[in-house]
Design an enzyme around this catalytic site. Structure first.
Site, PDB file in Angstrom:
ATOM      1  N   GLY A 189       0.807  -1.264   0.112  1.00  0.00           N
ATOM      2  CA  GLY A 189       0.249  -0.129   0.111  1.00  0.00           C
ATOM      3  C   GLY A 189       0.810   1.192   0.167  1.00  0.00           C
ATOM      4  N   ASP A 190       2.112   1.097   0.445  1.00  0.00           N
ATOM      5  CA  ASP A 190       3.118   2.314   0.597  1.00  0.00           C
ATOM      6  C   ASP A 190       4.254   1.607   0.032  1.00  0.00           C
ATOM      7  OD1 ASP A 190       3.955   4.956   0.495  1.00  0.00           O
ATOM      8  OD2 ASP A 190       4.094   4.965   2.843  1.00  0.00           O
ATOM      9  N   PHE A 191       4.503   1.161  -1.003  1.00  0.00           N
ATOM     10  CA  PHE A 191       5.652   0.291  -1.235  1.00  0.00           C
ATOM     11  C   PHE A 191       6.780   1.192  -2.327  1.00  0.00           C
ATOM     12  CE2 PHE A 191       7.691  -3.295  -3.735  1.00  0.00           C
ATOM     13  CZ  PHE A 191       7.934  -4.030  -2.471  1.00  0.00           C
ATOM     14  N   ASN A 195      10.847   2.389   2.212  1.00  0.00           N
ATOM     15  CA  ASN A 195      10.012   1.436   3.034  1.00  0.00           C
ATOM     16  C   ASN A 195      10.692  -0.205   3.070  1.00  0.00           C
ATOM     17  OD1 ASN A 195       8.452   3.294   4.336  1.00  0.00           O
ATOM     18  ND2 ASN A 195       6.802   2.905   3.032  1.00  0.00           N
TER      19      ASN A 195
END
Length: 303
Positions: A189-191, A195
């Site tokens: 989702g926030d790749f 991260n």
């Protein structure tokens, strides 16, 4: 224990609610240290909405404390589903206080590597491993499709001529053809490469997931946005990005055209969002203008 920059940004963003939460943080941490039988083991670091407290429990670990935010609700669910396969391990959770005890990783990120092929390949390999059948009750990315379409149409109305009509129409086609029916797979989702951290148990481990259900190719497109900014001085930016799409897609076992189409949608979305709100890296001034020029180029070139 609270870094000054984090306190200031939290209050600027959240107002009185942020100040009240910051005042409670030391007590929350003290309670969690006792309950989870940990001792502090280093300096506190922070992201945008949370602090990371190194601890010994008895092995090296961290307590992550986040400001109560909808984007963090399903983070522990994603970690629990992965069970440490490609992501940091979840040891304990306190959902009411948006707190987790997690496996400790290094501060160095995949984004710090100089080799674009390695960044794309490692990201793709992790994406493939993280794309598992989704647990129940996680938010579905497909449920956002109507909102995406309305957002794009409103962008055209608010900023006429900012993005060519053909590029907007192609982005709307992505919403209709890819966005409304998506696989039942767990997504990060926030790749992006910041991260993905160096690990001890595995070379690279994902952190900070949102925990959506949907198309892993969307994660691949998300990975490309900071890459485009990092490569802004490239002699042939689009050739480099298309190459990285192919490397990522092969490693992730995805259709590169699907990743490219999601990247196009996200570029058009960013072109309108940036004009309305700016970006985290720039809210105004010459740097914002430069980023907008980049996303405008992507919105046309990915089309």
């Amino acid at each position: 224990m609270i870094p000054e920059a984090f306190a200031r940004s939290t209050i600027d963003r959240e107002g009185e609610a942020g100040a009240a939460w910051l005042a409670e943080l030391p007590g929350i941490l003290a309670d969690l240290l006792e309950r989870w039988e940990c001792v502090r083991d280093g300096e506190v670091v922070h992201g945008q909405v949370g602090v990371i407290v190194p601890v010994l429990a008895p092995d090296p670990a961290v307590i992550k404390l986040s400001f109560p935010h909808p984007g963090n609700v399903h983070e522990p669910d994603a970690f629990a589903a992965w069970g440490g396969d490609g992501a940091v391990l979840l040891y304990e959770r306190d959902d009411e206080r948006f707190a987790m005890l997690l496996e400790r990783a290094h501060h160095s990120t995949l984004g710090e590597l100089g080799d674009g092929d390695e960044i794309a390949a490692v990201s793709g390999q992790l994406s493939r491993r993280l794309s598992i059948p989704a647990p129940a009750r996680l938010p579905r990315l497909a449920d956002r499709a109507d909102g995406w379409a309305e957002e794009l149409r409103q962008g055209v109305a608010d900023f006429p001529g900012a993005v060519p009509a053909a590029a907007v129409d192609a982005a709307l086609a992505v919403v209709d053809e890819l966005g409304r029916e998506q696989p039942d797979l767990l997504m990060h989702g926030d790749f992006h490469a910041r991260n993905i951290l160096r690990g001890e148990r595995e070379p690279w481990l994902a952190v900070d997931p949102k925990g959506y259900v949907g198309d892993p190719a969307y994660d691949g497109a998300t990975m490309l946005k900071p890459r485009a900014l990092a490569l802004i001085e490239s002699e042939d930016l689009m050739m480099t990005l298309r190459h990285e799409v192919n490397v990522f897609a092969e490693a992730a076992e995805l259709d590169p055209e699907r990743v490219r189409r999601w990247a196009h949608f996200q570029a058009v979305q960013a072109a309108f969002h940036g004009r309305r709100h700016g970006f985290g890296r720039a809210r105004g001034g010459p740097y914002l203008d430069r980023i907008l020029a980049l996303v405008d180029q992507l919105a046309v070139s990915w089309c």
